[in-house]
Design a protein around this motif. Sequence first.
Motif, PDB file in Angstrom:
ATOM      1  N   GLN A  81     -26.917 -15.624-118.158  1.00  0.00           N
ATOM      2  CA  GLN A  81     -27.046 -14.584-116.969  1.00  0.00           C
ATOM      3  C   GLN A  81     -28.683 -15.483-117.356  1.00  0.00           C
ATOM      4  O   GLN A  81     -29.649 -15.664-115.700  1.00  0.00           O
ATOM      5  N   LEU A  82     -29.718 -15.482-118.137  1.00  0.00           N
ATOM      6  CA  LEU A  82     -30.995 -16.175-117.944  1.00  0.00           C
ATOM      7  C   LEU A  82     -30.804 -17.620-117.441  1.00  0.00           C
ATOM      8  O   LEU A  82     -31.325 -17.615-116.477  1.00  0.00           O
ATOM      9  N   PHE A  83     -29.768 -18.442-117.877  1.00  0.00           N
ATOM     10  CA  PHE A  83     -29.940 -20.019-116.556  1.00  0.00           C
ATOM     11  C   PHE A  83     -28.500 -20.398-116.284  1.00  0.00           C
ATOM     12  O   PHE A  83     -27.568 -21.400-117.006  1.00  0.00           O
ATOM     13  N   PRO A  84     -28.596 -19.947-115.421  1.00  0.00           N
ATOM     14  CA  PRO A  84     -26.858 -19.903-114.770  1.00  0.00           C
ATOM     15  C   PRO A  84     -26.260 -21.225-114.691  1.00  0.00           C
ATOM     16  O   PRO A  84     -25.136 -21.480-114.270  1.00  0.00           O
ATOM     17  N   ASP A  85     -27.720 -22.596-114.454  1.00  0.00           N
ATOM     18  CA  ASP A  85     -26.749 -23.460-113.627  1.00  0.00           C
ATOM     19  C   ASP A  85     -26.619 -24.063-115.287  1.00  0.00           C
ATOM     20  O   ASP A  85     -26.092 -25.397-115.394  1.00  0.00           O
ATOM     21  N   GLN A  86     -28.291 -23.741-116.376  1.00  0.00           N
ATOM     22  CA  GLN A  86     -27.964 -24.781-116.994  1.00  0.00           C
ATOM     23  C   GLN A  86     -27.283 -24.673-118.691  1.00  0.00           C
ATOM     24  O   GLN A  86     -26.606 -25.166-118.654  1.00  0.00           O
ATOM     25  N   TRP A  87     -26.893 -22.737-118.446  1.00  0.00           N
ATOM     26  CA  TRP A  87     -25.732 -23.232-119.910  1.00  0.00           C
ATOM     27  C   TRP A  87     -24.519 -21.976-118.720  1.00  0.00           C
ATOM     28  O   TRP A  87     -24.660 -20.541-118.927  1.00  0.00           O
ATOM     29  N   ILE A  88     -23.564 -22.495-119.422  1.00  0.00           N
ATOM     30  CA  ILE A  88     -22.576 -22.240-118.859  1.00  0.00           C
ATOM     31  C   ILE A  88     -21.135 -22.153-119.748  1.00  0.00           C
ATOM     32  O   ILE A  88     -21.152 -22.484-120.681  1.00  0.00           O
ATOM     33  N   PRO A  89     -21.030 -20.773-120.169  1.00  0.00           N
ATOM     34  CA  PRO A  89     -20.088 -20.912-121.296  1.00  0.00           C
ATOM     35  C   PRO A  89     -19.063 -21.467-121.277  1.00  0.00           C
ATOM     36  O   PRO A  89     -18.756 -22.002-120.276  1.00  0.00           O
ATOM     37  N   LEU A  90     -18.418 -22.004-122.625  1.00  0.00           N
ATOM     38  CA  LEU A  90     -16.974 -22.871-122.426  1.00  0.00           C
ATOM     39  C   LEU A  90     -15.792 -22.599-121.838  1.00  0.00           C
ATOM     40  O   LEU A  90     -14.752 -23.029-121.162  1.00  0.00           O
ATOM     41  N   TYR A  91     -15.502 -20.924-122.376  1.00  0.00           N
ATOM     42  CA  TYR A  91     -14.475 -20.264-121.403  1.00  0.00           C
ATOM     43  C   TYR A  91     -14.836 -20.837-119.894  1.00  0.00           C
ATOM     44  O   TYR A  91     -13.372 -20.821-118.772  1.00  0.00           O
ATOM     45  N   THR A  92     -16.012 -19.925-119.562  1.00  0.00           N
ATOM     46  CA  THR A  92     -15.717 -20.168-118.360  1.00  0.00           C
ATOM     47  C   THR A  92     -15.556 -21.432-117.235  1.00  0.00           C
ATOM     48  O   THR A  92     -15.229 -21.791-116.106  1.00  0.00           O
TER      49      THR A  92
ATOM     50  N   LYS B 194     -20.097 -28.621-127.498  1.00  0.00           N
ATOM     51  CA  LYS B 194     -20.670 -28.560-129.081  1.00  0.00           C
ATOM     52  C   LYS B 194     -22.186 -28.279-129.048  1.00  0.00           C
ATOM     53  O   LYS B 194     -22.189 -27.523-130.125  1.00  0.00           O
ATOM     54  N   GLN B 195     -22.251 -28.911-128.164  1.00  0.00           N
ATOM     55  CA  GLN B 195     -24.069 -28.860-127.939  1.00  0.00           C
ATOM     56  C   GLN B 195     -24.395 -27.215-128.388  1.00  0.00           C
ATOM     57  O   GLN B 195     -25.009 -26.876-128.659  1.00  0.00           O
ATOM     58  N   HIS B 196     -23.597 -26.363-127.186  1.00  0.00           N
ATOM     59  CA  HIS B 196     -24.001 -25.010-127.265  1.00  0.00           C
ATOM     60  C   HIS B 196     -23.623 -24.140-128.513  1.00  0.00           C
ATOM     61  O   HIS B 196     -24.297 -23.367-129.198  1.00  0.00           O
ATOM     62  N   ASP B 197     -22.997 -24.947-129.647  1.00  0.00           N
ATOM     63  CA  ASP B 197     -22.399 -24.110-130.649  1.00  0.00           C
ATOM     64  C   ASP B 197     -23.338 -24.318-131.574  1.00  0.00           C
ATOM     65  O   ASP B 197     -23.637 -23.624-132.044  1.00  0.00           O
ATOM     66  N   ALA B 198     -23.859 -25.342-131.372  1.00  0.00           N
ATOM     67  CA  ALA B 198     -25.118 -26.320-132.174  1.00  0.00           C
ATOM     68  C   ALA B 198     -25.918 -25.266-132.483  1.00  0.00           C
ATOM     69  O   ALA B 198     -26.828 -24.775-133.433  1.00  0.00           O
ATOM     70  N   ILE B 199     -26.570 -25.087-131.264  1.00  0.00           N
ATOM     71  CA  ILE B 199     -27.634 -23.889-129.907  1.00  0.00           C
ATOM     72  C   ILE B 199     -27.121 -22.536-131.046  1.00  0.00           C
ATOM     73  O   ILE B 199     -28.349 -22.014-131.646  1.00  0.00           O
TER      74      ILE B 199
ATOM     75  N   GLN C 108     -36.468 -19.627-123.913  1.00  0.00           N
ATOM     76  CA  GLN C 108     -36.248 -21.169-122.807  1.00  0.00           C
ATOM     77  C   GLN C 108     -37.395 -21.636-123.664  1.00  0.00           C
ATOM     78  O   GLN C 108     -36.468 -23.311-123.727  1.00  0.00           O
ATOM     79  N   SER C 109     -38.329 -21.507-125.232  1.00  0.00           N
ATOM     80  CA  SER C 109     -38.572 -22.127-125.876  1.00  0.00           C
ATOM     81  C   SER C 109     -37.078 -23.061-126.670  1.00  0.00           C
ATOM     82  O   SER C 109     -37.692 -23.887-127.101  1.00  0.00           O
ATOM     83  N   TRP C 110     -36.318 -21.927-127.193  1.00  0.00           N
ATOM     84  CA  TRP C 110     -34.828 -22.231-127.670  1.00  0.00           C
ATOM     85  C   TRP C 110     -34.245 -23.528-127.719  1.00  0.00           C
ATOM     86  O   TRP C 110     -34.499 -24.803-127.970  1.00  0.00           O
ATOM     87  N   LEU C 111     -34.293 -23.412-125.784  1.00  0.00           N
ATOM     88  CA  LEU C 111     -33.885 -24.322-125.326  1.00  0.00           C
ATOM     89  C   LEU C 111     -34.045 -25.352-124.798  1.00  0.00           C
ATOM     90  O   LEU C 111     -34.354 -26.527-123.927  1.00  0.00           O
ATOM     91  N   GLY C 112     -35.437 -25.535-125.027  1.00  0.00           N
ATOM     92  CA  GLY C 112     -36.649 -26.560-124.188  1.00  0.00           C
ATOM     93  C   GLY C 112     -36.789 -26.457-123.329  1.00  0.00           C
ATOM     94  O   GLY C 112     -36.856 -27.708-122.504  1.00  0.00           O
ATOM     95  N   THR C 113     -35.719 -25.444-122.498  1.00  0.00           N
ATOM     96  CA  THR C 113     -36.113 -25.245-120.675  1.00  0.00           C
ATOM     97  C   THR C 113     -36.800 -24.825-120.364  1.00  0.00           C
ATOM     98  O   THR C 113     -38.341 -24.461-120.533  1.00  0.00           O
ATOM     99  N   GLU C 114     -37.888 -25.751-119.029  1.00  0.00           N
ATOM    100  CA  GLU C 114     -39.014 -24.978-118.711  1.00  0.00           C
ATOM    101  C   GLU C 114     -38.747 -23.854-117.825  1.00  0.00           C
ATOM    102  O   GLU C 114     -37.909 -24.555-116.808  1.00  0.00           O
TER     103      GLU C 114
END
Length: 447
Positions: free
Chosen positions: A388-399, A416-421, A441-447
């Motif tokens: 919801q916060l980052f619709p273009d950068q974070w798409i769940p695996l099932y989706t 796999k990258q999502h899992d690690a985070i 945002q700071s967790w993902l390093g997203t500006e």
Amino acid sequence: MKNITILGAGLVGSLLASLLARKGHQVQLIEKRPDLRIKNWEDGRSINLAMSERGWQAMRAVGVEEQVKEFAIPMYGRMIHDTKGNLAFQPYGKDNQCIYAISRSLLNQTLMNEAEKHGVQLIFEHKCTSIDLQKNTLEITRITPNKAESEEKSTLQPDLIFGSDGAFSAVRSAMMKRPLFDYSQDYIEHGYKELTIPPTADGNWAIEPNALHIWPRGHFMLIALPNPDKTFTCTLFFPWTGNPSFEQLQTKEQLLHFFEETFPDILPLMPDLVEEFFSNPTSALLTVRCFPWTYKDKVALIGDAAHAIVPFFGQGMNCGFEDCVVLDEIIDQYDNDWNTILSAYEKSRKPNSDAIAELALQNFVEMRDKVADPRFLLRKKIDAHLNQLFPDQWIPLYTMISFTTIPYADALEVGKQHDAILNKIMEIEGIEDKWQTIDYQSWLGTE
Ligand code: FAD
């Protein structure tokens, strides 16, 4: 224009036949079973299945999306049944994102009709009994119900052979004799059996129709998908041996006792449980991996013949349909240069089918066990929140798998990258209370 023989008029072969005939090729589709439109195939394999975006993309390619939607039932999420009969609904995605329960038989019939409309010659009750790759010939034997009748054999020599003849493919068997052909088959320790929940006495659905029902029980599970006649087809995925297992449920008393203890809410909904359990087949589940999928510009494997997978992501058919769509695009790209076409096809599809094979095995653990774990559900919530916060950068695996056509291999990598985070986020102390207020945002390093 090529003279093409497709072996196996299952879901993938029937779709492929239409696509190739539309391009002007002369196509013959050969199937060992009788014409499904006249005599139903009763082979005890998934009466219904889940179709998602990759499948719909294929339906659009042959113009039958609307026709198929008429008998498709949307399922908006998982309905989890615990041992006390409590229900919990877990949506698959956002808004109205859903997968669809589809009758295997109606879908296959629709695709056969469509193939015939485009001039495909359908030949039923003929089995391919041997293939000579060097000569590019197939020996076809007519199946006679009365064994006393003499077997009629004929030999075909098309320009091109497609093996869409399923997990135990005869075409693949012929290719296995070639040097450098890699092959593996891995059975899981669970088999499956199909059972039915009929409509209620007043003709209604016995449970919520717009959901995929799961009774997760740790090492095994039962699932149910709706059918247009208001029945549900249930599938028990259960170990062959051990405790509990198919081996241990030998008598009516053992079966009823097990269901009373394990699936108390379903027992009253299954009046035919005992009869079905002891008469329906128990079938095995396996992953088949092989390579190469093609031989010169003469032979290619497609669908389960190239990559049978376990059914836990509901993607076997979807992946086989995507094979056909991708092949169709590649044919346009390389205009009749079949050496290049077949080579580009197998290079493009192999990493993706390997990826979905891996994901399908992983998803069994999620469905039978994790969906009942509160920490897993929290993780899912955070996953959806990040989307919801980052619709273009974070798409769940099932989706990515079910609602997009992002290549499976890319989805696996991103997953796999999502899992690690998510693993790190879940380690935060008191995450249960904090998750909505974290500065992601700071967790993902997203500006
Ligand atoms: P098949 O459907 O196996 O068709 C092969 C055809 O070839 C058959 O008609 C067979 O009779 C014919 N044939 C075989 N040998 C010969 C021969 N020698 N000569 C002539 N004809 C021959 N996928 C999903 O996407 N979603 C789901 O929800 C889903 N659920 C599933 C549930 C279960 C329990 C199982 C087992 C599978 C499920 N799948 C699902 C996977 C799906 O069923 C397969 O991926 C799909 O059927 C593959 O289609 P196919 O045409 O490649 O092979």
